[in-house]
Write an enzyme that holds these catalytic residues in place. Structure first.
Site, PDB file in Angstrom:
ATOM      1  N   HIS A   1       0.718  -0.972   0.085  1.00  0.00           N
ATOM      2  CA  HIS A   1       0.011   0.019   0.095  1.00  0.00           C
ATOM      3  C   HIS A   1       0.860   1.439   0.165  1.00  0.00           C
ATOM      4  O   HIS A   1       0.235   2.367   0.157  1.00  0.00           O
ATOM      5  CB  HIS A   1      -0.918  -0.055   1.193  1.00  0.00           C
ATOM      6  CG  HIS A   1      -2.230   0.875   1.207  1.00  0.00           C
ATOM      7  ND1 HIS A   1      -2.187   1.943   1.916  1.00  0.00           N
ATOM      8  CD2 HIS A   1      -3.225   0.941   0.394  1.00  0.00           C
ATOM      9  CE1 HIS A   1      -3.435   2.571   1.720  1.00  0.00           C
ATOM     10  NE2 HIS A   1      -3.948   2.155   0.644  1.00  0.00           N
TER      11      HIS A   1
ATOM     12  N   LYS B   1      -4.534  11.199   3.899  1.00  0.00           N
ATOM     13  CA  LYS B   1      -4.360  10.522   5.470  1.00  0.00           C
ATOM     14  C   LYS B   1      -3.369  11.909   6.443  1.00  0.00           C
ATOM     15  O   LYS B   1      -2.062  11.708   5.656  1.00  0.00           O
ATOM     16  CB  LYS B   1      -3.520   9.612   5.464  1.00  0.00           C
ATOM     17  CG  LYS B   1      -4.605   8.284   4.504  1.00  0.00           C
ATOM     18  CD  LYS B   1      -3.881   8.105   3.117  1.00  0.00           C
ATOM     19  CE  LYS B   1      -4.194   7.068   2.444  1.00  0.00           C
ATOM     20  NZ  LYS B   1      -5.651   6.614   2.485  1.00  0.00           N
TER      21      LYS B   1
END
Length: 486
Positions: free
Chosen positions: A224, A406
């Site tokens: 990821h 994020k």
């Protein structure tokens, strides 16, 4: 004949219960959070066969035999490389702000590497700016380029990135591209892998998804990270996949994806380079340790540069370090804590830390997308709202697209940006990367971005939320119970 059938039935029944007992024991013997274990046991007991198969597929962290062996084999050389890097004393920060001190100490003790100073850093808040900057920097590459992404989707400016990468590979720049097999499935079905390989780009499909090996490795363990490294000096990372939002998931009904990327110059590229080299060796078996930075010729900005700590998480890296880093950051807050995440499914510890911060008088903001591309995660996220609102947390639902950024900002000074979602897979499973920046100038840049998100969001009113339909509460609690598995 009747006796034979009876014996067979008893044997099948015995085997059935023996299988359930064996998997139950396996769940209990693995070191995991109690809510996660209880959720798995509930699934296994309610839907035994489905639950057992699901647990064997997704319930345990299994990198696969070959990758696990490579992961163990690479650490002696990696540890020596880190020790050699420590000899470059000029690039390591010796002081941190009060709010960041504990987090930097934690990272240094857990990872063996301290914060790196003298970095120039630019926050790119639009995908167009990030993609155009990548095209420019890739075109200027002289020696090597390393790239890793979860998703690479062709279309728009992404095709210009691909063309730039192939062009520099043809003139002799060593190019390595590693993409997650599941996230980039459309890329690997396109003509681009063959075109890139023909141009000289070394393309690797990370964590290959295969139905023939579903029980040999956990299939939802994904690569990821999002990183671009150029000439061991320029580095990019952030929440953005290699996609042009104008062409990506237009039929999902959530609007364009909103991301940030950080462009950096300096020794942080070396720290990110060792992370890439570990990932590359785990996947291919090839050892490619990056060169140590030459502090005599690289123009590190000792006085004005940013201090950055890189946190790598995932199999083979210090267990739970990103979870500890988030907890440490939250508990360090004294005035304000602002968090953005597309998926809000926190652990009990994180939930309590956030609530405690608000109850201590810290102004806590959480910004999440109003519309999510995952229905399951969307319902699970809403299951946490009531407790957060009761503690005094301000929850903003972003309405300008799918907010994929994020980020964490503590007291305007300590920033965390990267690839980690506030969910179990990001915190405990996937290969992820987070940057920790101890700098009020960068904090001001991030604060402006977060303030823009808040301006484009709807604040959830506790009284209004408490009056939502009863059926919604039932669905929320159902997904809340299974949130440790999401």
């Amino acid at each position: 004949m009747t006796t034979l059938y009876t014996v067979i039935n008893w044997l099948l029944l015995f085997g059935y219960w023996l299988l359930i007992a064996g998997v139950t024991l396996r769940v209990m013997m693995k070191r995991r959070a109690v809510p996660s274990a209880m959720a798995w046991l509930l699934v296994i007991y309610i839907l035994p066969l489905v639950g057992i198969i699901t647990y064997l597929l997704f319930g345990e962290l299994n990198l696969g035999k070959r990758r696990a062996e490579r992961s163990k084999a690479l650490w002696p050389s990696t540890a020596k490389w880190i020790e050699d890097l420590k000899g470059c004393r000029r690039i390591f920060a010796s002081e941190n702000s009060e709010v960041a001190r504990a987090l930097f100490q934690l990272c240094e003790h857990r990872q063996g590497m301290g914060g790196l100073k003298g970095n120039q850093m630019q926050l790119l808040t639009s995908s167009d700016d990030a993609l155009r900057a990548l095209v420019r920097d890739i075109g200027l590459a002289q020696k090597n380029i390393e790239i890793v992404f979860y998703i690479w989707q062709s279309g728009g400016l992404v095709d210009q990135v691909a063309e730039a990468l192939m062009a520099v590979a043809r003139r002799g720049v060593r190019c390595r591209l590693m993409l997650d097999s599941a996230g980039s499935v459309d890329f690997f079905r396109s003509p681009y892998p063959a075109l890139m390989r023909a141009a000289g780009v070394h393309v690797v499909e990370a964590l290959h998804v295969s139905l023939l090996r579903v029980f040999l490795r956990r299939m939802d363990l994904r690569q990821h990270r999002k990183m671009v490294l150029i000439d061991n000096y320029v580095a990019y990372t952030g929440s953005m996949n290699m996609v042009d939002p104008r062409f990506f998931k237009q039929d999902a009904g959530v609007g364009q994806w909103i991301d940030i990327m950080a462009r950096m110059e300096g020794p942080v590229a070396t720290a990110m380079g060792i992370i890439f080299s570990c990932d590359w060796e785990i996947e291919t078996g090839e050892r490619i340790l990056p060169p140590l930075p030459d502090v005599n010729i690289m123009p590190f900005e000792q006085a004005t540069g940013h201090t950055i700590q890189v946190i790598a998480s995932g199999p083979g890296f210090p267990e739970g370090v990103i979870h500890q880093a988030l907890l440490t950051s939250i508990y360090a807050a004294r005035e304000q804590l602002v968090m953005t995440t597309p998926y809000l499914v926190p652990s009990d510890d994180l939930l309590q830390a956030i609530c405690t911060a608000a109850q201590l008088g810290v102004e806590v903001h959480i910004i999440v997308p109003r519309h999510n591309d995952s229905m399951l995660v969307g319902w699970a996220s809403r299951a946490f709202f009531a407790e957060l609102l009761e503690a005094g947390v301000l929850i903003h639902q972003f309405e300008g697209g799918l907010l994929h950024t994020k980020s964490v900002l503590v007291d305007g000074q300590l920033s965390l940006v990267g690839t980690v979602n506030l969910d179990m897979r990001s915190l405990w499973l996937n290969f992820e990367i987070t940057l920790v920046i101890d700098d009020d100038d960068f904090g001001s840049d991030l604060a402006r971005v977060q303030e823009d998100y808040i301006a484009r969001s709807r604040l959830i009113e506790p009284k209004v939320w408490s009056k939502r339909p009863y059926w919604q509460r039932i669905v929320e609690r159902l997904f809340y119970f299974f949130s440790p598995l999401l």
